[in-house]
Design a protein around this motif. Sequence first.
Motif, PDB file in Angstrom:
ATOM      1  N   VAL A 190     118.058  81.855  13.425  1.00 15.25           N
ATOM      2  CA  VAL A 190     119.260  83.078  13.378  1.00 15.25           C
ATOM      3  C   VAL A 190     118.173  84.649  13.627  1.00 15.25           C
ATOM      4  N   THR A 191     117.549  84.742  11.729  1.00 10.15           N
ATOM      5  CA  THR A 191     116.870  86.020  11.872  1.00 10.15           C
ATOM      6  C   THR A 191     116.034  86.242  12.671  1.00 10.15           C
ATOM      7  N   ALA A 192     114.879  85.599  12.148  1.00  4.98           N
ATOM      8  CA  ALA A 192     113.891  85.722  13.042  1.00  4.98           C
ATOM      9  C   ALA A 192     114.275  86.162  14.384  1.00  4.98           C
ATOM     10  N   ALA A 193     115.228  85.041  16.107  1.00  2.00           N
ATOM     11  CA  ALA A 193     115.948  85.537  16.773  1.00  2.00           C
ATOM     12  C   ALA A 193     116.833  87.053  17.252  1.00  2.00           C
ATOM     13  N   LYS A 194     117.814  87.330  16.345  1.00  2.00           N
ATOM     14  CA  LYS A 194     118.382  88.510  16.025  1.00  2.00           C
ATOM     15  C   LYS A 194     116.732  89.416  16.075  1.00  2.00           C
ATOM     16  N   ALA A 195     115.507  89.696  15.278  1.00  2.00           N
ATOM     17  CA  ALA A 195     115.028  90.466  15.010  1.00  2.00           C
ATOM     18  C   ALA A 195     113.822  91.016  16.155  1.00  2.00           C
TER      19      ALA A 195
ATOM     20  N   ILE B  70     125.657  87.066  11.186  1.00  2.00           N
ATOM     21  CA  ILE B  70     124.999  87.865  12.197  1.00  2.00           C
ATOM     22  C   ILE B  70     124.294  86.741  13.802  1.00  2.00           C
ATOM     23  N   ALA B  71     124.984  86.185  13.748  1.00  2.00           N
ATOM     24  CA  ALA B  71     124.531  85.260  15.870  1.00  2.00           C
ATOM     25  C   ALA B  71     125.774  86.144  16.464  1.00  2.00           C
ATOM     26  N   ASP B  72     125.276  85.535  17.362  1.00  2.00           N
ATOM     27  CA  ASP B  72     126.326  86.768  18.665  1.00  2.00           C
ATOM     28  C   ASP B  72     127.720  85.183  19.224  1.00  2.00           C
ATOM     29  N   TYR B  73     126.930  84.177  18.859  1.00  2.00           N
ATOM     30  CA  TYR B  73     128.060  83.089  19.347  1.00  2.00           C
ATOM     31  C   TYR B  73     127.718  81.990  18.240  1.00  2.00           C
ATOM     32  N   LYS B  74     128.720  81.050  17.980  1.00  2.00           N
ATOM     33  CA  LYS B  74     128.382  79.890  17.118  1.00  2.00           C
ATOM     34  C   LYS B  74     128.741  78.596  17.671  1.00  2.00           C
ATOM     35  N   ILE B  75     128.639  77.995  17.992  1.00  2.00           N
ATOM     36  CA  ILE B  75     129.382  76.516  18.753  1.00  2.00           C
ATOM     37  C   ILE B  75     128.961  75.181  17.372  1.00  2.00           C
TER      38      ILE B  75
END
Length: 215
Positions: free
Chosen positions: A172-177, A198-203
């Motif tokens: 998640v950190t990598a993708a947000k960066a 920090i994620a935009d969505y969570k499922i």
Amino acid sequence: MFQAVIFDMDGVLIDSEPLWHQAEQQILGGLGVDFSRPPLLQSTGLTTAAVIAHWYQHQPWLLLSPEQVHQQIIDFVASGIASSGEPKTGLLALLAENARRQLKMAVATNSPKLLLDTTLQRLQIRQYFQAHCHLELVSRGKPAPDIYLLAASQLGVAPEQCLVFEDSFAGVTAAKAAGMTVVAIPAAHEWQHSKFAIADYKIRCFTEFDWQQLG
């Protein structure tokens, strides 16, 4: 809004995290590593080399080099995937829906090419992906953004137009960066952890995902 969807592999396309745990416990444990001794390590999402380097630094072993241990772990996981790997719940339906929507797709994994190829072959899903990005193609693995930026580049899509599915905090950190929108799919035991905020969505699984609910 989105032109591409990028999937992590371990724990997202396939339920391989138990295999990684078994490999580390069996191979590193067989070398004398005591996983209960500090400094402890949350290995999910990290590269295999980083996990091995951590334990080798704090509990060095004899006989095998870190490179030999690395290959043993990779071979263990590859064998398990090839013999019994199964797609995550709802994955195949989502891949078909993304294809119907004419979205470009890629895999971006901290695993080496051998495991990526083994997984795509086992699940019979290679045809869905226009880019296959693995650890050997970048100088830095997750949590660095390199592999996600590579995937976007190979797809010919801007990072901000990519939707990412990730199960680990490092991913998640990598993708947000990388400037992407992220759907986190945490393991059940990490579902309530605040770090995934920090994620935009969570499922919980792909069957909960609905394109119509994305703003």
